[in-house]
Design a protein around this motif. Structure first.
Motif, mmCIF file in Angstrom:
data_model
loop_
_atom_site.group_PDB
_atom_site.id
_atom_site.type_symbol
_atom_site.label_atom_id
_atom_site.label_comp_id
_atom_site.label_asym_id
_atom_site.label_seq_id
_atom_site.Cartn_x
_atom_site.Cartn_y
_atom_site.Cartn_z
ATOM 1 N N UNK A 120 1.461 -4.051 -4.590
ATOM 2 C CA UNK A 120 0.428 -4.136 -3.655
ATOM 3 C C UNK A 120 -0.793 -5.535 -3.999
ATOM 4 N N UNK A 121 -0.593 -5.682 -5.357
ATOM 5 C CA UNK A 121 -1.354 -6.982 -5.858
ATOM 6 C C UNK A 121 -0.536 -8.076 -5.381
ATOM 7 N N UNK A 122 0.707 -8.267 -5.592
ATOM 8 C CA UNK A 122 1.486 -9.259 -5.250
ATOM 9 C C UNK A 122 1.462 -9.437 -3.759
ATOM 10 N N UNK A 123 1.511 -8.331 -3.176
ATOM 11 C CA UNK A 123 1.799 -8.481 -1.613
ATOM 12 C C UNK A 123 0.502 -9.051 -0.925
ATOM 13 N N UNK A 205 -6.347 9.068 4.803
ATOM 14 C CA UNK A 205 -6.773 7.782 5.767
ATOM 15 C C UNK A 205 -7.603 6.885 5.090
ATOM 16 N N UNK A 206 -8.562 7.124 4.585
ATOM 17 C CA UNK A 206 -9.303 6.368 3.688
ATOM 18 C C UNK A 206 -8.604 5.595 2.502
ATOM 19 N N UNK A 207 -8.103 6.101 1.925
ATOM 20 C CA UNK A 207 -7.033 5.643 0.610
ATOM 21 C C UNK A 207 -6.215 4.655 1.225
ATOM 22 N N UNK A 208 -5.464 5.006 2.460
ATOM 23 C CA UNK A 208 -4.546 4.013 3.048
ATOM 24 C C UNK A 208 -5.320 2.700 3.419
ATOM 25 N N UNK A 209 -6.468 2.946 4.142
ATOM 26 C CA UNK A 209 -7.353 1.925 4.882
ATOM 27 C C UNK A 209 -7.830 0.970 3.598
ATOM 28 N N UNK A 210 -8.183 1.610 2.387
ATOM 29 C CA UNK A 210 -8.470 0.588 1.424
ATOM 30 C C UNK A 210 -7.505 -0.313 1.022
ATOM 31 N N UNK A 211 -6.226 0.401 0.835
ATOM 32 C CA UNK A 211 -5.091 -0.465 0.464
ATOM 33 C C UNK A 211 -4.969 -1.748 1.518
ATOM 34 N N UNK A 212 -4.920 -1.247 2.657
ATOM 35 C CA UNK A 212 -4.630 -2.441 3.569
ATOM 36 C C UNK A 212 -5.798 -3.455 3.855
ATOM 37 N N UNK A 213 -6.854 -2.867 3.844
ATOM 38 C CA UNK A 213 -8.227 -3.943 3.701
ATOM 39 C C UNK A 213 -7.796 -4.948 2.645
ATOM 40 N N UNK A 214 -7.631 -4.553 1.550
ATOM 41 C CA UNK A 214 -7.502 -5.272 0.304
ATOM 42 C C UNK A 214 -6.523 -6.379 0.337
ATOM 43 N N UNK A 224 -4.417 -3.453 -6.082
ATOM 44 C CA UNK A 224 -3.889 -2.773 -7.040
ATOM 45 C C UNK A 224 -4.605 -1.421 -7.234
ATOM 46 N N UNK A 225 -5.897 -1.659 -7.394
ATOM 47 C CA UNK A 225 -6.812 -0.448 -7.801
ATOM 48 C C UNK A 225 -6.629 0.706 -6.452
ATOM 49 N N UNK A 226 -6.650 0.043 -5.327
ATOM 50 C CA UNK A 226 -6.640 1.160 -4.200
ATOM 51 C C UNK A 226 -5.315 1.834 -4.204
ATOM 52 N N UNK A 227 -4.347 1.167 -4.431
ATOM 53 C CA UNK A 227 -2.931 1.747 -4.874
ATOM 54 C C UNK A 227 -2.816 2.677 -5.963
ATOM 55 N N UNK A 228 -3.541 2.439 -6.878
ATOM 56 C CA UNK A 228 -3.594 3.198 -8.095
ATOM 57 C C UNK A 228 -4.366 4.442 -7.758
ATOM 58 N N UNK A 229 -5.414 4.325 -7.028
ATOM 59 C CA UNK A 229 -6.181 5.554 -6.751
ATOM 60 C C UNK A 229 -5.336 6.594 -5.960
#
Length: 261
Positions: A120-123, A205-214, A224-229
């Motif tokens: 996720x961080x590299x993406x 849904x909120x977890x997914x959205x945090x990943x996408x927004x980052x 990275x943090x959003x995916x780990x969470x």
């Protein structure tokens, strides 16, 4: 000659994924010299038609063969069969059947966390606008599936694979594809109230959205943090299901639910 789609379904057991069956059949064809070293595998469209599966299933199957050193892919040209050597390829020791136990299911999520958090961080650093749209579309489809509007497990795979592809590093897709071969359908059925389910779905849904927004704002640390969470919380949710089953509070296993991260 028998229809490959029929034989594929006949061979399928409750713990087999379609990608596993496709990769197994392709491996059989490679080892039987039907597909010889240096030859190109049939196109994704041809494999989809042959096996009666989706593009995502085909890509998972090819990723598995690539991670085991049986095929190599070339951008814009497809996948090619590799010659075998004396080098033994180490196979991951888990099977989909063993991955349904509490310990192996949680261990698998630990490995996914380590791999996918960095992906996720590299993406976030490398994603293109086109890949960002694919990630967002996958998130929207997954959100619909969370409400029962589609194959939840498939949409979850699509979402995580879209992120892996945005790394521009095929090894991330390979590793994720190999891990998916180990993941069985969720072994337990939920019985909580409608209110509790709505609350849990909103959190997911909120977890997914945090990943996408980052990823969208190209913030590697936040991605990275959003995916780990997300995957840590997935592990807690899975552990709670297994604990409830051990206490006799859940009904028997069901292979129809898919993964509800």
């Amino acid at each position: 000659m028998s229809d490959p789609k029929e034989s594929l379904q006949a061979k399928r057991s409750p713990n087999d994924s379609l990608a596993t069956l496709v990769s197994t059949d392709l491996l059989r064809r490679i080892e039987g010299n039907e597909l010889t070293p240096g030859s190109r595998l049939p196109s994704e469209r041809e494999l989809m038609a042959r096996y009666g599966v989706s593009r995502t299933v085909v890509r998972e199957a090819i990723s598995s063969l690539r991670s085991s050193g049986r095929v190599a892919t070339q951008q814009g040209r497809g996948a090619f069969v590799l010659a075998t050597t004396g080098l033994m390829v180490r196979k991951l020791p888990l099977t989909t059947e063993r991955a349904t136990s509490r310990q192996t299911h949680l261990h698998l999520l630990e490995v996914r966390n380590a791999v996918e958090a960095e992906a996720a961080a590299i993406a976030a650093r490398r994603r293109t606008d086109k890949e960002m749209r694919a990630i967002e579309q996958a998130r929207e489809s997954l959100s619909i599936a969370l409400d029962g509007g589609g194959n939840l497990r498939r949409k979850d795979v699509d979402f995580h694979l879209a992120i892996a592809r945005a790394t521009h590093n095929a090894y991330f897709e390979d590793v994720f594809g190999a891990l998916l071969q180990l993941r069985a359908d969720r072994p337990l059925r939920r019985t909580d109230s409608l209110q509790a389910r709505k609350k849990r779905v909103q959190i997911i849904r909120t977890e997914h959205l945090m990943i996408v927004q980052a990823i969208e704002r190209q913030d590697p640390d936040a991605a990275r943090s959003a995916m780990q969470l997300h995957l840590s919380n997935s592990a807690h949710r899975a552990a709670a299901l297994f604990d409830a089953a051990d206490a006799g509070k859940e009904p028997e296993a069901s292979a129809e639910n898919g993964d509800e991260h």
